[in-house]
Design a protein around this motif. Structure first.
Motif, PDB file in Angstrom:
ATOM      1  N   LEU A  79       0.879  -1.083   0.043  1.00 56.57           N
ATOM      2  CA  LEU A  79       0.057  -0.117   0.170  1.00 56.57           C
ATOM      3  C   LEU A  79       0.736   1.293   0.065  1.00 56.57           C
ATOM      4  CD1 LEU A  79      -2.686  -0.872   2.488  1.00 56.57           C
ATOM      5  CD2 LEU A  79      -3.179  -0.639   0.101  1.00 56.57           C
ATOM      6  N   GLY A  80       0.393   2.004  -0.795  1.00 55.06           N
ATOM      7  CA  GLY A  80       1.097   3.481  -0.518  1.00 55.06           C
ATOM      8  C   GLY A  80       0.611   4.308   0.241  1.00 55.06           C
ATOM      9  N   PHE A  81      -0.449   4.026   0.878  1.00 58.15           N
ATOM     10  CA  PHE A  81      -1.160   5.016   1.974  1.00 58.15           C
ATOM     11  C   PHE A  81      -1.481   6.324   1.462  1.00 58.15           C
ATOM     12  CE2 PHE A  81       0.332   1.349   4.682  1.00 58.15           C
ATOM     13  CZ  PHE A  81      -0.796   0.990   5.313  1.00 58.15           C
ATOM     14  N   GLU A  82      -1.783   6.394   0.370  1.00 56.04           N
ATOM     15  CA  GLU A  82      -2.191   7.635  -0.408  1.00 56.04           C
ATOM     16  C   GLU A  82      -3.460   8.337   0.354  1.00 56.04           C
ATOM     17  OE1 GLU A  82      -4.147   9.611  -4.413  1.00 56.04           O
ATOM     18  OE2 GLU A  82      -3.425   7.201  -4.266  1.00 56.04           O
ATOM     19  N   ARG A  83      -3.189   9.803   0.754  1.00 51.34           N
ATOM     20  CA  ARG A  83      -3.972  10.524   1.568  1.00 51.34           C
ATOM     21  C   ARG A  83      -5.244  10.973   0.549  1.00 51.34           C
ATOM     22  NH1 ARG A  83      -3.878  13.902   6.108  1.00 51.34           N
ATOM     23  NH2 ARG A  83      -1.377  13.373   6.282  1.00 51.34           N
ATOM     24  N   TYR A  84      -6.451  10.616   0.827  1.00 52.71           N
ATOM     25  CA  TYR A  84      -7.651  11.190   0.032  1.00 52.71           C
ATOM     26  C   TYR A  84      -8.141  12.522   0.967  1.00 52.71           C
ATOM     27  CZ  TYR A  84      -6.747   7.026  -2.528  1.00 52.71           C
ATOM     28  OH  TYR A  84      -6.122   5.834  -3.388  1.00 52.71           O
ATOM     29  N   SER A  85      -7.860  12.450   1.956  1.00 54.29           N
ATOM     30  CA  SER A  85      -8.587  13.618   3.010  1.00 54.29           C
ATOM     31  C   SER A  85      -7.942  13.618   4.378  1.00 54.29           C
ATOM     32  CB  SER A  85     -10.244  13.055   3.134  1.00 54.29           C
ATOM     33  OG  SER A  85     -10.397  12.049   4.174  1.00 54.29           O
ATOM     34  N   ASP A  86      -8.340  14.350   5.073  1.00 57.28           N
ATOM     35  CA  ASP A  86      -7.804  14.363   6.344  1.00 57.28           C
ATOM     36  C   ASP A  86      -8.201  13.496   7.199  1.00 57.28           C
ATOM     37  OD1 ASP A  86      -6.807  17.047   5.795  1.00 57.28           O
ATOM     38  OD2 ASP A  86      -8.387  18.263   6.716  1.00 57.28           O
ATOM     39  N   THR A  87      -9.176  12.480   7.056  1.00 58.23           N
ATOM     40  CA  THR A  87      -9.406  11.510   7.818  1.00 58.23           C
ATOM     41  C   THR A  87      -9.156  10.053   7.278  1.00 58.23           C
ATOM     42  OG1 THR A  87     -11.596  11.241   6.637  1.00 58.23           O
ATOM     43  CG2 THR A  87     -11.501  12.572   8.703  1.00 58.23           C
ATOM     44  N   THR A  88      -8.295  10.282   6.213  1.00 55.22           N
ATOM     45  CA  THR A  88      -7.668   8.827   5.792  1.00 55.22           C
ATOM     46  C   THR A  88      -6.673   8.417   6.411  1.00 55.22           C
ATOM     47  OG1 THR A  88      -8.067   9.894   3.325  1.00 55.22           O
ATOM     48  CG2 THR A  88      -6.462   7.802   3.696  1.00 55.22           C
ATOM     49  N   PRO A  89      -6.727   7.050   6.857  1.00 58.15           N
ATOM     50  CA  PRO A  89      -5.584   6.291   7.598  1.00 58.15           C
ATOM     51  C   PRO A  89      -4.186   6.588   6.883  1.00 58.15           C
ATOM     52  CG  PRO A  89      -7.661   5.283   7.832  1.00 58.15           C
ATOM     53  CD  PRO A  89      -7.726   6.112   6.705  1.00 58.15           C
ATOM     54  N   LEU A  90      -3.150   6.507   7.395  1.00 64.29           N
ATOM     55  CA  LEU A  90      -2.034   6.698   6.800  1.00 64.29           C
ATOM     56  C   LEU A  90      -0.731   5.945   6.954  1.00 64.29           C
ATOM     57  CD1 LEU A  90      -2.078  10.617   6.036  1.00 64.29           C
ATOM     58  CD2 LEU A  90      -2.800   9.082   4.401  1.00 64.29           C
ATOM     59  N   SER A  91      -1.170   4.695   7.796  1.00 61.77           N
ATOM     60  CA  SER A  91      -0.281   3.950   8.237  1.00 61.77           C
ATOM     61  C   SER A  91      -0.703   2.621   8.586  1.00 61.77           C
ATOM     62  CB  SER A  91       0.573   4.559   9.354  1.00 61.77           C
ATOM     63  OG  SER A  91      -0.121   4.622  10.428  1.00 61.77           O
ATOM     64  N   PRO A  92       0.112   1.464   8.556  1.00 62.41           N
ATOM     65  CA  PRO A  92      -0.401   0.183   9.368  1.00 62.41           C
ATOM     66  C   PRO A  92      -0.700   0.416  10.679  1.00 62.41           C
ATOM     67  CG  PRO A  92       1.643  -0.238   7.855  1.00 62.41           C
ATOM     68  CD  PRO A  92       1.598   1.469   8.064  1.00 62.41           C
ATOM     69  N   ASP A  93      -0.179   1.222  11.413  1.00 59.86           N
ATOM     70  CA  ASP A  93      -0.753   1.251  12.831  1.00 59.86           C
ATOM     71  C   ASP A  93      -1.984   2.074  12.889  1.00 59.86           C
ATOM     72  OD1 ASP A  93       1.546   0.195  13.867  1.00 59.86           O
ATOM     73  OD2 ASP A  93       2.566   2.150  14.253  1.00 59.86           O
ATOM     74  N   ALA A  94      -2.170   2.771  11.858  1.00 56.92           N
ATOM     75  CA  ALA A  94      -3.510   3.596  11.929  1.00 56.92           C
ATOM     76  C   ALA A  94      -4.787   2.661  11.385  1.00 56.92           C
ATOM     77  CB  ALA A  94      -3.571   4.911  11.138  1.00 56.92           C
ATOM     78  N   VAL A  95      -4.413   2.017  10.661  1.00 56.47           N
ATOM     79  CA  VAL A  95      -5.502   0.898  10.060  1.00 56.47           C
ATOM     80  C   VAL A  95      -5.822  -0.064  11.362  1.00 56.47           C
ATOM     81  CG1 VAL A  95      -5.935  -0.752   8.490  1.00 56.47           C
ATOM     82  CG2 VAL A  95      -4.817   1.368   7.614  1.00 56.47           C
ATOM     83  N   GLU A  96      -4.675  -0.517  11.653  1.00 64.25           N
ATOM     84  CA  GLU A  96      -4.812  -1.701  12.898  1.00 64.25           C
ATOM     85  C   GLU A  96      -5.626  -0.775  14.157  1.00 64.25           C
ATOM     86  OE1 GLU A  96      -3.827  -4.940  13.317  1.00 64.25           O
ATOM     87  OE2 GLU A  96      -3.736  -4.592  11.124  1.00 64.25           O
ATOM     88  N   LEU A  97      -5.316   0.384  14.331  1.00 64.48           N
ATOM     89  CA  LEU A  97      -6.168   0.902  15.445  1.00 64.48           C
ATOM     90  C   LEU A  97      -7.605   1.028  15.155  1.00 64.48           C
ATOM     91  CD1 LEU A  97      -6.527   2.623  18.053  1.00 64.48           C
ATOM     92  CD2 LEU A  97      -5.738   4.508  16.814  1.00 64.48           C
ATOM     93  N   ALA A  98      -8.023   1.371  13.837  1.00 67.32           N
ATOM     94  CA  ALA A  98      -9.169   1.390  13.478  1.00 67.32           C
ATOM     95  C   ALA A  98      -9.879  -0.015  13.477  1.00 67.32           C
ATOM     96  CB  ALA A  98      -9.335   2.266  11.743  1.00 67.32           C
TER      97      ALA A  98
END
Length: 245
Positions: free
Chosen positions: A158-177
């Protein structure tokens, strides 16, 4: 990776789906912005393979039923049960919002079935549309069904592209979600990929296939209703499970 020749074939098929009538080489070239030589070569190849024909000799081209027969054979190989479509219809009716069933497709979630809301302002979606797997409630409802090792391998792609201010931008952010969704009881999103779109998703209990269902609509109508929407989805899924047992 983007293979232009393959993309052109798909674009041509979509062109005829919109046009609903034969087209000459000149019309195809002008409407799609393709060079005449490339249009001639592609159309000639598809004619030779039996995918296009001339309803009126040497005037215009139109797809043959070979596309339909091939698509039907593919669908028959791994069909999406009619009961899942009925589930999507039931959820859309209960929530009033666009409902879709999706599956993982690499770094995206792909929509396999869509039932659109009847509201004038709604989430417009088509079968085959793809959504970034990290930037959507649907994607995370699919990710949670993967093993930690599978998710780790996917995160590396994953490139963890930012689409908005609420986009998760890292593996840690996704795992937290994912952990927050487990505690909450459903996956949710707020304009992570598409502006002004709120979504609620749940994994689907379907043996041997990882599927999920999403309900999405405008933030103004859906953001404050996410818990209510999730409850309606759970009730519909429970009914689906009961009828399948």
């Amino acid at each position: 990776m983007h293979v232009r020749q393959a993309a052109n074939v798909l674009e041509l098929l979509e062109y005829f789906a919109r046009r609903q009538r034969p087209a000459t080489l000149a019309e195809i070239s002008d409407d799609l912005g393709w060079p005449r030589s490339s249009t001639h070569n592609l159309v000639g190849t598809l004619v030779d393979a039996g995918f296009l024909y001339e309803p009126q000799v040497r005037r215009a081209y139109y797809p043959t039923r070979r596309w339909l027969l091939l698509a039907q054979d593919v669908a028959d190989g791994e069909p999406l049960p009619e009961s899942l479509h009925e589930l999507a219809v039931a959820i859309a009716r209960a929530t009033g919002e666009t409902t879709a069933i999706g599956a993982a497709a690499g770094t995206h979630a792909s929509l396999l079935d869509v039932v659109e809301s009847t509201h004038a302002v709604r989430f417009f979606a088509r079968v085959g549309d793809r959504i970034p797997i990290h930037a959507s409630s649907l994607g995370r409802a699919l990710l949670v069904q993967a093993t930690p090792a599978e998710r780790k391998a996917l995160y590396r792609k994953l490139g963890f592209e930012r689409y908005s201010d609420t986009t998760p931008l890292s593996p840690d952010a996704v795992e937290l979600a994912l952990r927050e969704a487990d505690a909450r009881g459903y996956h949710q999103s707020d304009s992570e990929f598409l502006p002004d779109l709120a979504g609620v998703s749940l994994p689907l209990p379907f043996p041997a296939r990882r599927l999920a269902v999403v309900v999405a609509g405008p933030v103004s109508r859906c953001l404050s209703r996410r818990a209510e929407i999730a409850q309606a989805m759970r009730e519909a899924i429970a009914g689906f499970e009961a009828s399948a047992s």
